[in-house]
Design an enzyme around this catalytic site. Structure first.
Site, PDB file in Angstrom:
ATOM      1  N   LYS A  69     -39.281  22.032 -27.097  1.00  0.00           N
ATOM      2  CA  LYS A  69     -37.831  22.384 -26.861  1.00  0.00           C
ATOM      3  C   LYS A  69     -36.862  21.353 -27.502  1.00  0.00           C
ATOM      4  O   LYS A  69     -36.001  22.010 -28.065  1.00  0.00           O
ATOM      5  CB  LYS A  69     -37.632  22.531 -25.562  1.00  0.00           C
ATOM      6  N   ASP A 105     -32.738  28.478 -19.282  1.00  0.00           N
ATOM      7  CA  ASP A 105     -33.345  28.059 -18.138  1.00  0.00           C
ATOM      8  C   ASP A 105     -32.215  27.966 -17.247  1.00  0.00           C
ATOM      9  O   ASP A 105     -32.569  28.289 -16.160  1.00  0.00           O
ATOM     10  CB  ASP A 105     -34.002  26.699 -18.401  1.00  0.00           C
TER      11      ASP A 105
END
Length: 287
Positions: A69, A105
């Site tokens: 990420k 997220d």
């Protein structure tokens, strides 16, 4: 390479455990859309070359999971303001020929809270009026969730983590609203806490449970856990036993997938009971 349909992916190392192909495959079938979604295991050393080859390989974008990420954040040409604040990217897509990145997220977690508790949960739990949202842990998931809570306008956040340095790092996102406390100071925060969020691996299958007595929490408080294996963690079981609202970790996984699907396949899908049931059945079948 050109294909007659959009191709997307989830990339990580390892990746065999990912439920993302099930989620996106369900939506493709549900809406009768042409497209594919593949899981790809790419070693960190090979990840930069993988990202640079996406257009040539015919991909329209994809999801990024551990441990890539932060690397995806550095490699994307364009970033959403949210991704810039979080410092990590889990969703990639092409726009005007350039690779863009977002971190879904944060909105995924908030969408799951809204679906589980109702959109008025900040008022119902008291966090809209000064009760704290207590975030346990200070890793990447915690950072995304803290940014989401800040975006929602919560006035008071507390981060508890075993590493004080990492917790202090999160306070920099908004020093006026975020306080860091030592792990051992968690119980003292509970009487004035309206929302508890576990972002650590404690309570996950194979890990130690999260030992936290929830008795001091107000009766209106809610407890959320981003762990979804098992779906009912010891923390959530304790919350339900006390009559508190409990929010499991699966919904965050489902809701964070929505924005990417919309970008790659041109339709915004819904998180339905049928989708949830399909993923729960897979979790129960494979663990």
């Amino acid at each position: 390479m050109t294909t007659p349909y959009p191709r997307a992916f989830v990339v990580g190392h390892p990746i065999a455990h990912s439920r993302s192909p099930l989620i996106h495959g369900h939506w493709l079938a549900e809406h009768g859309l042409p497209g594919s979604y593949t899981r790809l295991d790419v070693h960190p050393d090979a990840f930069p070359d993988f990202v640079r080859s996406l257009a040539a390989e015919g991909f329209v974008g994809g999801n990024v999971t551990i441990p890539h990420k932060e690397a995806a954040f550095r490699l994307a040409h364009g970033l959403t303001p949210r991704a810039e604040r979080i410092g990590a990217v889990n969703t990639l897509w092409f726009e005007d020929g350039l690779l863009h990145g977002d971190n879904t997220d944060a909105p995924g977690f908030l969408a799951h809270l809204d679906a589980s508790l109702g959109a008025g949960w900040p008022e119902a739990t008291g966090v809209a009026k000064g009760r704290a949202a207590l975030v346990l842990g200070a890793g990447g998931a915690a950072r995304a969730i803290v940014v989401g809570l800040l975006e929602r306008g919560l006035p008071r956040l507390i981060v508890a983590n075993r590493s004080a340095e990492r917790a202090e790092g999160l306070t920099a996102l908004d020093p006026a609203r975020i306080t860091a406390v030592p792990w051992g100071a968690m119980p003292a925060q509970l009487p004035e806490t309206g929302l508890v969020i576990n972002t650590t691996a404690l309570g996950m299958a194979g890990q130690d449970p999260l030992a936290l007595d929830l008795a001091p929490l107000p009766a209106e408080a809610a407890v959320a856990d981003i762990v979804y294996v098992p779906l009912e963690t010891p923390l959530l079981a304790a919350a339900r036993a006390r009559g508190l609202a409990a929010v499991d970790g699966l919904g965050m996984l489902l809701h964070q997938a929505v924005p990417g699907f919309a970008r790659w396949f041109g339709l915004t899908p819904s998180v339905t009971p049928a989708l949830r049931a399909r993923i729960v059945a897979d979790l129960e079948g494979h663990g």
